[in-house]
Design a protein around this motif. Sequence first.
Motif, PDB file in Angstrom:
ATOM      1  N   LEU A  64       4.278 -46.490 -17.102  1.00 26.50           N
ATOM      2  CA  LEU A  64       5.660 -46.712 -17.530  1.00 26.50           C
ATOM      3  C   LEU A  64       5.753 -47.694 -18.691  1.00 26.50           C
ATOM      4  CD1 LEU A  64       7.476 -46.869 -14.060  1.00 26.50           C
ATOM      5  CD2 LEU A  64       7.300 -44.929 -15.630  1.00 26.50           C
ATOM      6  N   GLY A  65       4.626 -48.052 -19.280  1.00 25.61           N
ATOM      7  CA  GLY A  65       4.661 -48.861 -20.501  1.00 25.61           C
ATOM      8  C   GLY A  65       4.587 -50.352 -20.318  1.00 25.61           C
ATOM      9  N   ASN A  66       4.393 -50.842 -19.063  1.00 27.69           N
ATOM     10  CA  ASN A  66       4.264 -52.283 -18.819  1.00 27.69           C
ATOM     11  C   ASN A  66       5.392 -53.099 -19.443  1.00 27.69           C
ATOM     12  OD1 ASN A  66       1.945 -52.390 -17.167  1.00 27.69           O
ATOM     13  ND2 ASN A  66       0.640 -52.062 -18.953  1.00 27.69           N
ATOM     14  N   TRP A  67       6.606 -52.631 -19.319  1.00 32.56           N
ATOM     15  CA  TRP A  67       7.826 -53.312 -19.758  1.00 32.56           C
ATOM     16  C   TRP A  67       7.989 -53.387 -21.273  1.00 32.56           C
ATOM     17  CZ3 TRP A  67      10.940 -53.295 -15.886  1.00 32.56           C
ATOM     18  CH2 TRP A  67      10.517 -53.626 -14.598  1.00 32.56           C
ATOM     19  N   GLU A  68       7.042 -52.874 -22.038  1.00 31.85           N
ATOM     20  CA  GLU A  68       7.158 -52.913 -23.491  1.00 31.85           C
ATOM     21  C   GLU A  68       8.109 -51.809 -23.968  1.00 31.85           C
ATOM     22  OE1 GLU A  68       5.915 -55.002 -25.615  1.00 31.85           O
ATOM     23  OE2 GLU A  68       4.485 -56.129 -24.388  1.00 31.85           O
ATOM     24  N   SER A  69       9.104 -52.194 -24.745  1.00 36.82           N
ATOM     25  CA  SER A  69      10.067 -51.201 -25.219  1.00 36.82           C
ATOM     26  C   SER A  69       9.382 -50.122 -26.048  1.00 36.82           C
ATOM     27  CB  SER A  69      11.159 -51.880 -26.053  1.00 36.82           C
ATOM     28  OG  SER A  69      10.602 -52.533 -27.188  1.00 36.82           O
ATOM     29  N   GLU A  70       8.357 -50.503 -26.813  1.00 36.17           N
ATOM     30  CA  GLU A  70       7.671 -49.559 -27.685  1.00 36.17           C
ATOM     31  C   GLU A  70       6.946 -48.477 -26.881  1.00 36.17           C
ATOM     32  OE1 GLU A  70       7.425 -48.263 -31.389  1.00 36.17           O
ATOM     33  OE2 GLU A  70       8.261 -50.223 -30.917  1.00 36.17           O
ATOM     34  N   HIS A  71       6.625 -48.771 -25.613  1.00 36.19           N
ATOM     35  CA  HIS A  71       5.841 -47.838 -24.800  1.00 36.19           C
ATOM     36  C   HIS A  71       6.636 -47.277 -23.623  1.00 36.19           C
ATOM     37  CE1 HIS A  71       2.302 -50.407 -26.415  1.00 36.19           C
ATOM     38  NE2 HIS A  71       2.592 -49.423 -27.247  1.00 36.19           N
ATOM     39  N   CYS A  72       7.969 -47.418 -23.667  1.00 39.96           N
ATOM     40  CA  CYS A  72       8.764 -46.831 -22.593  1.00 39.96           C
ATOM     41  C   CYS A  72       8.616 -45.308 -22.615  1.00 39.96           C
ATOM     42  CB  CYS A  72      10.230 -47.235 -22.732  1.00 39.96           C
ATOM     43  SG  CYS A  72      11.068 -46.510 -24.154  1.00 39.96           S
ATOM     44  N   VAL A  73       8.918 -44.669 -21.494  1.00 41.80           N
ATOM     45  CA  VAL A  73       8.734 -43.225 -21.357  1.00 41.80           C
ATOM     46  C   VAL A  73      10.098 -42.541 -21.450  1.00 41.80           C
ATOM     47  CG1 VAL A  73       7.745 -41.392 -19.943  1.00 41.80           C
ATOM     48  CG2 VAL A  73       6.793 -43.705 -19.825  1.00 41.80           C
ATOM     49  N   GLN A  74      10.167 -41.495 -22.249  1.00 39.44           N
ATOM     50  CA  GLN A  74      11.431 -40.791 -22.474  1.00 39.44           C
ATOM     51  C   GLN A  74      11.695 -39.766 -21.370  1.00 39.44           C
ATOM     52  OE1 GLN A  74      13.226 -41.895 -25.206  1.00 39.44           O
ATOM     53  NE2 GLN A  74      11.490 -43.319 -25.274  1.00 39.44           N
TER      54      GLN A  74
END
Length: 710
Positions: A64-74
């Motif tokens: 789920l991207g570890n809370w990083e906005s750049e790695h959030c899942v769409q």
Amino acid sequence: MQRWWFLEENSGSANSASSSVGTVTKKAKPLKPPGDRRHKFRVLVTYDLLKDETIGVTGNCEALGNWESEHCVQLQLEEGSPNVWYLEIELPQNVAISYRYLICSIDPTSENVHVRRFETHINPRTIPIDSAPSQAEQTLKIDTLGDIDGSIKLDRGWLTSETIIQFKLFDNPFSVKERVKNRLLYVKITPMNLRINAETQNLTTLLDESLSSDTRENVTEHQGYAFTEVVSMGNQNATFEQQYQFGCPYHQEDFMVFNVTVAEPENVAYLVDLYTYSSRSKESELPYHLGYHYILPNLLKKSEGVLELPVTCANKHRPLGMMRIEYLKITPLLPSRCTLERSYIRYWNKRWTGLDVGHRGSGTSFKASDGNLIRENTIASLKSAVAHGADMVEFDVQLSKDLVPVIYHDFDIYVSLKRKTSLEINDMLELPMRELTLEQLKNLKVYHAVEGRNREAKFFDEDLEEHQPFPQLADALELIDPNCGFNIEIKWSQKLKDGSMESELNFDSNLYVDCILKVVLEKAGDRRIVFSCFDADICTMLRLKQNLYPVMFLTLGVTSRYPSYHDPRCNSIEMAVRNACATELLGIVAHTEDLLRDQTQVNLATEKGLIVFCWGDDNNCKDTIKHLKSLGIHAIIYDKMHEYSDKPVKESVFLVGARESQAALLQQIDIENRHEQIINQHDLVVQSKPGKVASVDVASNSSLLPKSAD
């Protein structure tokens, strides 16, 4: 670790804010290991999404991207349902998953993710370790965006790589010909992507295409990736909304703000259109396109400024008049230091009411009537307030010439030309504080402005380090008891109503705010921090550059003690409340003189969900402090904590909360240990009798169970 206000909630650690300052590079997306369990996220979206907006989810695992906005899942829109979004994904089996939903947009050029709005509940949504619902159960389960157990929190995001340009219209900004002078004007601002247009046609062709009202459709083709919102402070429910097709009406004495979010500000121009309706127009009749002007990006190089723009008649392409627009450019704090794990931008515990806040530490020390023996805004003054039970301390922060945040109130200082006890009329030189570096401020014999004007030194404490003026903000964050909260007032020179400036600052406002934020994000640790400022634009910057610390708008209100500001948002509590609501601040810091003049103004703020602090000389009275607390004021800022505080136990409310949370944490650990003992004992019984199903006598082991399990 950046763990702020977590003790009262007992919800674990928070963001790491110790990123080093340097060149910004896009983080590589981590490889997602195969999960052990299939999970389906489904969320109902009742919020009207704009073009280019989508739904994302992020959480505490790599998937789920570890809370990083750049790695959030769409997520993607569920077929046959216009408001339900879903995502099927593999999650790790032996990890309790925490997650949040967000509204985001993706820049098609750079693929950067911009957080438009996100869920800000202190405790995020969770998926337990042993959760393994069936496919049918997952299909039936549905979350609601922004709503967790009836608590709705969906707040504006912060700038990650994009830029916001604000255009402000107020103080009768239009000067047009007599024939339209008394008409109600409608204003529309449209961003125009110049970079894309340059690939196919030159700027002159673009402008020519958009001149006439008959070719307004051409404008749409060149808008590109951008978001435009507008708010009128004349509206009691002031919130940023999408502008209408033919603009928003500007009424007399209104204060209108356009927010334009762009990814490449250097390649964006802004078309300002003015419309009006004929006095004989029917309800269904379209407005008349009165005039226009293009604001090119080269006019917006500074962080703020005033534009005097000609208005060109839309029909005849002749001068129609002038308009005045003030602008503010807000750039992201780089490198980005915030994640989606936690946010306190609008968090306030209900138990925190009537807090005692030390003004400049132990109080002002240069007024004739105060008699304070400790120099204001020093480490010693802050420590003294803490020792006498201050819940928070308020102090002023500004930058030295070499961009170091220091604690000091006045914009000007006096420097001694001779080192001697007695002072002659020509022994002092008045200087702006901003003209001296930190080393110069530390080494020179510096006097307060009052000492300089009176030629009478009040303090002779050169040998006492903690009593010295100009302590660094970083030192205060490290030396003051971490259980004491900080109300950090950002000093910024403002324009007064008569046109003069409080002080001629030569700092860029984005750089100014960034320098202060970087120190706080790096050094704050667990401390509770609230930012405040009299300048509405600085408050907006503080709010949009980070998502951890709340911001409060300082206001003069109606007063005869101080001159009014040019910006009307600071000159009345009503306007301050509307601005705080529109900008999504935590609340306001009101002038007590105005609150006592009309006490119903407290409800005006609290009914909007705002937190209210108050400041002013009126607070230096035990009876007034008691009365303000009875009105429901959340915090009172006053001098002489040792004299006016009526606390029986001289402790910060946050220390009490930390102690309670620690006790609760120890109790939880004890419960978990007892459960582990039961499990271990069960395993031992099973191992001692192979081939038989052993059971544990729960009654004989009742001492191992928590009382809640009875």
